[in-house]
Design an enzyme around this catalytic site. Structure first.
Site, PDB file in Angstrom:
ATOM      1  N   ASP A 114      27.569  37.097  25.274  1.00  0.00           N
ATOM      2  CA  ASP A 114      28.854  37.802  25.270  1.00  0.00           C
ATOM      3  C   ASP A 114      29.671  37.331  24.078  1.00  0.00           C
ATOM      4  O   ASP A 114      30.078  36.171  24.012  1.00  0.00           O
ATOM      5  CB  ASP A 114      29.605  37.528  26.577  1.00  0.00           C
ATOM      6  N   ARG A 142      32.583  38.651  23.078  1.00  0.00           N
ATOM      7  CA  ARG A 142      33.961  39.135  23.139  1.00  0.00           C
ATOM      8  C   ARG A 142      34.995  38.019  22.971  1.00  0.00           C
ATOM      9  O   ARG A 142      34.773  36.880  23.353  1.00  0.00           O
ATOM     10  CB  ARG A 142      34.209  39.871  24.455  1.00  0.00           C
TER      11      ARG A 142
END
Length: 199
Positions: free
Chosen positions: A127, A129
């Site tokens: 991930d 983000r």
């Protein structure tokens, strides 16, 4: 401050009328969106909130290989049902690897890799983000206490560490099907998401 408020207008939807506020991120020039429903100005109340990361394939093209489009629709419906709330549309496609790389990851999943393995094969973490712009949006709108619609423990940790008080985490479990069951199981097994594991 990593972003600037650019514009706002009413946005009638099939769920109800929202106020759409557009912010520009200074580092990337990306536009992030806050969809506000009802009155969220009472700082004594917890605001029903959803951070929804961009998913063109699920949100706009109705793909069923993820649960994103189902979650977007469900979150908007829950906010309207609540009477007030906010959905932040976080413009970090494919857990922030971008659309082209997300489709490359899909191709790897088609030959047997799971979503985490595919990201690693392409040189990314599971991930990528960064939720700092979402924190900036909450702070800009003076939202300090929220009820968070999420299955993702990382969002809870990041927001808590930034001083956003999460009074309740509300699961958003929708849209499981034969095409995305392995993907959802991987998010539960390898990324710690609060999801039931089904085979």
């Amino acid at each position: 401050m990593k972003l600037t408020k650019i514009s706002e207008a009413k946005l009638p939807t099939s769920f109800g009328e929202f106020l759409m506020i557009v912010f520009e991120e200074s580092k990337t020039d990306k536009n992030h969106i806050a969809l506000v429903y009802g009155d969220i100005k009472d700082t004594n109340n917890s605001v029903l909130s959803r951070i929804h990361s961009e998913c063109l394939t699920g949100d706009a093209l109705f793909s069923i290989r993820c649960d994103c489009g189902f979650q977007l629709k469900s979150a908007l419906m829950e906010i309207v049902k609540e009477g007030s709330g906010i959905l932040i549309y976080h413009r970090q496609e494919g857990r922030n690897i971008g659309l082209s790389n997300k489709i490359r990851a899909y191709a790897l999943q088609d030959i047997g890799l799971d979503t985490v393995e595919a990201n690693h094969h392409l040189g990314f973490s599971a991930d990528e983000r960064d939720f700092s712009v979402c924190i900036d949006i909450f702070n800009t709108l003076n939202i300090k206490k929220i009820k968070l619609l999420t299955n993702n423990p990382s969002k809870v940790t990041v927001l808590n560490n930034a001083g956003i008080q999460i009074t309740e985490r509300i699961s958003l479990i929708v849209g499981r099907n034969a095409k995305n069951s392995k993907y959802l199981n991987t998010k539960a097994h390898k990324m710690g998401h609060f999801l039931p594991i089904e085979y």
